[in-house]
Design an enzyme around this catalytic site. Structure first.
Site, PDB file in Angstrom:
ATOM      1  N   ARG A 137       0.805  -1.145  -0.033  1.00  0.00           N
ATOM      2  CA  ARG A 137       0.040   0.094  -0.079  1.00  0.00           C
ATOM      3  C   ARG A 137       0.825   1.251  -0.039  1.00  0.00           C
ATOM      4  NH1 ARG A 137      -1.954  -3.557   3.941  1.00  0.00           N
ATOM      5  NH2 ARG A 137      -3.881  -4.359   3.565  1.00  0.00           N
TER       6      ARG A 137
ATOM      7  N   LYS B 265      -1.990  -2.457   8.049  1.00  0.00           N
ATOM      8  CA  LYS B 265      -3.324  -2.160   8.755  1.00  0.00           C
ATOM      9  C   LYS B 265      -3.139  -2.504  10.343  1.00  0.00           C
ATOM     10  CE  LYS B 265      -6.483  -1.369   4.963  1.00  0.00           C
ATOM     11  NZ  LYS B 265      -7.984  -1.783   4.321  1.00  0.00           N
TER      12      LYS B 265
ATOM     13  N   HIS C 297      -2.692   2.324  -5.770  1.00  0.00           N
ATOM     14  CA  HIS C 297      -3.474   1.040  -5.444  1.00  0.00           C
ATOM     15  C   HIS C 297      -3.538   0.142  -6.859  1.00  0.00           C
ATOM     16  CE1 HIS C 297      -4.935  -0.624  -1.874  1.00  0.00           C
ATOM     17  NE2 HIS C 297      -6.225  -1.326  -2.623  1.00  0.00           N
TER      18      HIS C 297
ATOM     19  N   ARG D  19      -0.819  -2.022  -6.692  1.00  0.00           N
ATOM     20  CA  ARG D  19      -0.790  -3.034  -5.925  1.00  0.00           C
ATOM     21  C   ARG D  19      -1.765  -4.012  -6.486  1.00  0.00           C
ATOM     22  NH1 ARG D  19      -1.156  -4.457  -0.326  1.00  0.00           N
ATOM     23  NH2 ARG D  19      -3.182  -5.151   0.604  1.00  0.00           N
TER      24      ARG D  19
ATOM     25  N   HIS E 184      -3.059  -9.349   3.685  1.00  0.00           N
ATOM     26  CA  HIS E 184      -4.664  -9.594   3.583  1.00  0.00           C
ATOM     27  C   HIS E 184      -4.851 -10.512   5.090  1.00  0.00           C
ATOM     28  CE1 HIS E 184      -5.615  -8.776  -0.827  1.00  0.00           C
ATOM     29  NE2 HIS E 184      -5.465  -7.500   0.042  1.00  0.00           N
TER      30      HIS E 184
ATOM     31  N   TYR F 252      -8.699 -11.613  -7.175  1.00  0.00           N
ATOM     32  CA  TYR F 252      -7.464 -11.674  -8.032  1.00  0.00           C
ATOM     33  C   TYR F 252      -7.175 -12.947  -9.063  1.00  0.00           C
ATOM     34  CZ  TYR F 252      -5.869  -7.308  -5.700  1.00  0.00           C
ATOM     35  OH  TYR F 252      -5.879  -6.265  -5.010  1.00  0.00           O
TER      36      TYR F 252
END
Length: 308
Positions: A157, A181, A250, A253, A276, A285
């Site tokens: 990110r 995160k 992004h 990414r 994730h 994806y």
């Protein structure tokens, strides 16, 4: 509690759960929206299930908020009331027994196609010629291309990349410690030897001019490069190369994840690389990797196989 004490909730999320700055800002915005609704309709504690349902209708019918926004605002509000009830049992959450179903359209990621990525990387050769005549003006562009390459191979990110400090990168620049995160740390690797070499040279220069706790990437005035500044650089590059829609961090990414899946990388490894928490987030994806599907079908050559 006569008012919505959202500041205490936001501070608690920051101090006790290590929630990131952008998420905290979203929490505050979500709770301010509800506080405005509460004042407008003269709601008082204890709030009821009907108050929550009325707020849902307000978001959907009056504000015409998108489904994803409605879901986020309600999730934030539910978390707030659970936090408040945990501190004061006399104020139970009004979400008890509430069942709200929100259908969110699943949007596919928009990775950058391979030809566009190649065109972006070719700009590095143009800069090498320009360095002889305009050395200072090309430094920022060189750093921008370096960052783009790192985004492509790591899937970081942009906030994770711009928040890196010099000490986060290994001596040989083959790996770095990234804070994602929830302030969760993960190890990210730089596999390409040529990129490692360029990254290492950049880090050596930064180490000579800053402490280990200094930001790794700087802006034009020597301060930490902000994510928004990098986005502006990508807009300029998009305009120069005629790329539409314009490049965003992004999208790089998305490209990193899609390319890895297309090259046969195990999805759980891609999940670990991207940071994730849920494999379902990574699985999207697989759906967008049409390039890999075409190659697999070509290799299979079913009709030709049936002739023999």
């Amino acid at each position: 509690m006569p008012h919505l004490d959202y500041r205490a909730f936001v501070n608690s999320c920051r101090d006790e759960r290590g929630v990131g700055h952008h998420t905290l800002r979203a929490y505050a915005q979500d709770l301010r929206t509800f506080a405005s609704f509460k004042r407008k309709h003269h709601l008082t504690d204890p709030l009821s299930k009907d108050d929550i349902l009325a707020y849902h209708r307000h978001l959907r019918d009056e504000l015409c908020a998108k489904p994803a926004t409605i879901e986020r605002r309600l999730v934030t509000l539910k978390s707030y009331f659970a936090w408040r009830a945990d501190r004061n049992s006399a104020l139970p959450s009004p979400f008890m027994g509430v069942r709200i179903s929100i259908r969110i359209p699943r949007r596919l990621p928009r990775p950058i196609d391979r030809d566009t990525l190649k065109a972006i990387l070719r700009t590095e050769n143009e800069m090498n010629f320009a360095l002889q005549s305009r050395p200072n003006s090309c430094v920022m562009q060189e750093v921008t291309i370096l960052m783009i390459k790192l985004l492509i191979v790591t899937g970081l990110r942009i906030g994770e990349l711009t928040n890196l400090k010099i000490r986060d990168v290994s001596t040989d620049a083959s790996q770095m410690i990234v804070r994602g995160k929830g302030n969760k740390e993960r190890m990210v690797f730089v596999p390409d030897e040529e990129l490692q070499s360029a990254f290492r040279q950049y880090c050596i220069v930064r180490t000579k001019h800053g402490s280990l706790d200094s930001p790794l990437f700087l802006n034009a005035v020597g301060r930490r490069l902000r994510s928004q500044t990098f986005r502006k650089r990508l807009r300029v590059l998009s305009h120069r190369l005629g790329i539409a829609p314009h490049l965003t961090p992004h999208r790089f990414r998305h490209s990193a994840a899609t390319l890895l899946i297309e090259e046969g990388t195990d999805i759980r490894m891609v999940q670990a690389l991207l940071g994730h928490a849920n494999l379902r987030t990574t699985e999207i994806y697989v759906r967008v990797s049409n390039h890999a599907l075409k190659r697999a079908l070509a290799r299979a050559d079913i009709l030709n196989a049936l002739k023999h």
